[in-house]
Scaffold this active site. Structure first.
Site, mmCIF file in Angstrom:
data_model
loop_
_atom_site.group_PDB
_atom_site.id
_atom_site.type_symbol
_atom_site.label_atom_id
_atom_site.label_comp_id
_atom_site.label_asym_id
_atom_site.label_seq_id
_atom_site.Cartn_x
_atom_site.Cartn_y
_atom_site.Cartn_z
ATOM 1 N N ASP A 18 0.811 -1.218 0.000
ATOM 2 C CA ASP A 18 0.000 0.000 0.000
ATOM 3 C C ASP A 18 0.843 1.266 0.000
ATOM 4 O O ASP A 18 0.609 2.180 -0.786
ATOM 5 C CB ASP A 18 -0.942 0.031 1.215
ATOM 6 C CG ASP A 18 -1.895 -1.146 1.233
ATOM 7 O OD1 ASP A 18 -1.427 -2.291 1.014
ATOM 8 O OD2 ASP A 18 -3.098 -0.954 1.480
ATOM 9 N N ARG A 98 0.611 4.665 16.256
ATOM 10 C CA ARG A 98 0.219 5.654 15.241
ATOM 11 C C ARG A 98 0.496 7.100 15.632
ATOM 12 O O ARG A 98 1.034 7.870 14.829
ATOM 13 C CB ARG A 98 -1.262 5.480 14.860
ATOM 14 C CG ARG A 98 -1.635 4.136 14.227
ATOM 15 C CD ARG A 98 -0.658 3.689 13.202
ATOM 16 N NE ARG A 98 -1.115 2.531 12.431
ATOM 17 C CZ ARG A 98 -0.324 1.824 11.640
ATOM 18 N NH1 ARG A 98 0.963 2.153 11.527
ATOM 19 N NH2 ARG A 98 -0.790 0.798 10.965
ATOM 20 N N ASP A 127 -6.805 3.184 11.608
ATOM 21 C CA ASP A 127 -5.504 3.828 11.486
ATOM 22 C C ASP A 127 -5.585 5.197 10.806
ATOM 23 O O ASP A 127 -4.907 6.134 11.204
ATOM 24 C CB ASP A 127 -4.520 2.906 10.766
ATOM 25 C CG ASP A 127 -4.140 1.712 11.631
ATOM 26 O OD1 ASP A 127 -4.055 1.885 12.869
ATOM 27 O OD2 ASP A 127 -3.943 0.611 11.094
ATOM 28 N N SER A 179 -3.408 -9.153 6.593
ATOM 29 C CA SER A 179 -2.598 -7.949 6.776
ATOM 30 C C SER A 179 -1.918 -7.983 8.149
ATOM 31 O O SER A 179 -2.527 -8.329 9.162
ATOM 32 C CB SER A 179 -3.515 -6.723 6.635
ATOM 33 O OG SER A 179 -3.018 -5.656 7.400
HETATM 34 N N1 ARG Z 1 -7.380 -3.735 14.722
HETATM 35 C C1 ARG Z 1 -6.236 -3.195 15.319
HETATM 36 C C2 ARG Z 1 -6.407 -1.736 15.584
HETATM 37 O O1 ARG Z 1 -7.290 -1.125 15.067
HETATM 38 C C3 ARG Z 1 -4.988 -3.478 14.517
HETATM 39 C C4 ARG Z 1 -4.913 -2.751 13.215
HETATM 40 C C5 ARG Z 1 -3.774 -3.243 12.418
HETATM 41 N N2 ARG Z 1 -3.496 -2.363 11.331
HETATM 42 C C6 ARG Z 1 -3.126 -2.792 10.148
HETATM 43 N N3 ARG Z 1 -2.910 -1.882 9.242
HETATM 44 N N4 ARG Z 1 -3.007 -4.055 9.856
HETATM 45 O O2 ARG Z 1 -5.672 -1.155 16.326
#
Ligand code: ARG
Length: 403
Positions: A18, A98, A127, A179
């Site tokens: 990505d 983040r 995110d 992912s």
């Molecule tokens: N679901 C988790 C969260 O919202 C993990 C997210 C993982 N992010 C990713 N881009 N794979 O914090």
């Protein structure tokens, strides 16, 4: 659509599909310079290769920064002082990383006189919210470009096609059927084959934990020492925050600790299946609570406990840089001033059992808990204590009887 007049963009770059496509797409769509920012937060990737990859994909400049200590000290520590946990299961590994990445991006944008920042998160997840709330809180004037919400690619397949056309180097890890997001605190897996919440994850998916079945038949003991609610030593050895967390990960991962498989509520309103490995964090939280159990006042603890869901929600939703978070952190930290001491744990096949706790600031008094009559606690006082507390219960019942 594509706003013109963008000169330079700082992109949070991971080297994955990505962000690689985003890098190339930003240059093409905006005709701007792209600075790739790679934050080392313990994702365990060969970083110099990532740098070459970013340059080969068209980055004008690459920043690589080792943020591992800052990540653990300034983000993981505060959250673990508060026993943060989302929906009772998730230790917030991605959510805590983040805001740090966003903060550094804004700082680099300032130094580089860039007019925009960008990230590779999709339009469906948490995110994007975490990145952008942080950007806006830290620099209200910065422009934000979100390729995933602008471009016309509809699937991974079309991303891969574009990448091939543009000669973007792809690595094998991009064929994974889910992912992955990894840092020093955790590894998270979602999407792909995990989207069916009835499908058990394949054993070979896991990266930093063994399954309890494969853990050693012999238990291991460990001692974690806390000061002001923060872990400072493991088995008597003082360690830096990042060092301590990676040591915990190794030991706990080897013993099958810290796997979680859950369906969670995303901020954007979607239910999502997530699988996590947080070995070190899991034993850390248990040890911390064990030390709290002897050093924390009862009412302080109960009020603090009632705030954990709200505090954790703020982190999960992306409000790390907000006035309500600042307030909450002050409360959480104030509750930790007496949390000094050591917890002793036994790890065995996916279990973490507390076997001891001690502290020079302990509020636990053996002579109060025993059944001997003494000066401070007089048995006779208990009679009045109970009778007065029962008063309103009696009145209730009498009223019912009279009706
Ligand atoms: N679901 C988790 C969260 O919202 C993990 C997210 C993982 N992010 C990713 N881009 N794979 O914090």
């Amino acid at each position: 659509m594509a706003e013109k007049g963008i000169n330079k963009v700082v992109l949070a770059y991971s080297g994955g599909l990505d962000t690689s496509v985003a890098l190339s797409w930003l240059r093409e769509t905006y005709g701007c310079k792209v600075i790739a920012f790679i934050a080392d937060i313990g994702q365990n990737e060969p970083l110099d290769r990532l740098k070459d990859k970013a340059l080969a994909t068209g980055a004008q400049k690459v920043y690589i920064e080792d943020l591992r200590e800052e990540f653990v000290r300034e983000y993981v520590f505060p959250a673990f002082r508060a026993n943060a946990i989302y929906e009772g299961n998730y230790l917030l590994g991605t959510a805590l990383a983040r805001p740090l990445i966003a903060k550094r991006q804004i700082e680099i944008a300032k130094r580089e006189k860039a007019d925009a920042v960008s990230h590779g998160a999709t339009g469906k997840g948490n995110d994007q919210v975490r990145f952008e709330l942080s950007y806006m809180a830290l620099n209200p004037d910065i422009k934000i470009i979100v390729p995933w919400r602008e471009w016309n690619f509809k699937s991974r397949t079309s991303l891969i096609k574009y990448a091939k056309k543009k000669g973007i180097p792809l690595s094998v890890t991009q064929d994974k059927p889910y992912s992955i997001d990894r840092n020093l605190l955790h590894v998270s897996f979602e999407g792909g084959i995990l989207e069916n919440p009835w499908t058990e994850p394949p054993e070979d998916m896991f990266k930093i934990t063994v399954s309890p079945e494969d853990a050693p038949d012999k238990s291991v003991y460990m001692e974690i020492k806390f000061e002001n609610g923060d872990p400072v030593a493991l088995n008597g050895r003082k360690m830096s925050p990042a060092e301590l967390l990676s040591s915990l990960n190794k030991i706990a991962g080897r013993h099958g600790l810290g796997r979680v498989d859950m369906v969670e509520n995303r901020y954007v309103g979607i239910k999502s299946r997530g699988v996590y490995e947080t070995p070190g964090g899991t034993v850390w939280r248990i040890a911390h609570k064990a030390v709290e159990s002897i050093t924390m006042d009862r009412e302080v603890m109960h009020i603090r406990d009632s705030l954990i869901p709200k505090y954790s929600e703020l982190i999960y939703y992306g409000y790390w840089f907000s006035p309500e978070m600042q307030l909450m952190q002050k409360i959480m930290d104030e509750a930790q001033v007496n949390v000094w001491g050591t917890a002793r744990l036994k790890l065995y096949k996916g279990n973490c059992i507390v076997v001891g706790r001690r502290s020079h600031r302990s509020l636990y008094h053996r002579d109060l808990a025993t059944f001997e009559e003494d000066e401070v606690y007089r048995h006779k006082d208990a009679e009045g204590f109970i009778r007065l507390n029962a008063l309103r219960l009696k009145i209730q019942t009498k009223l019912k009887e009279a009706m």
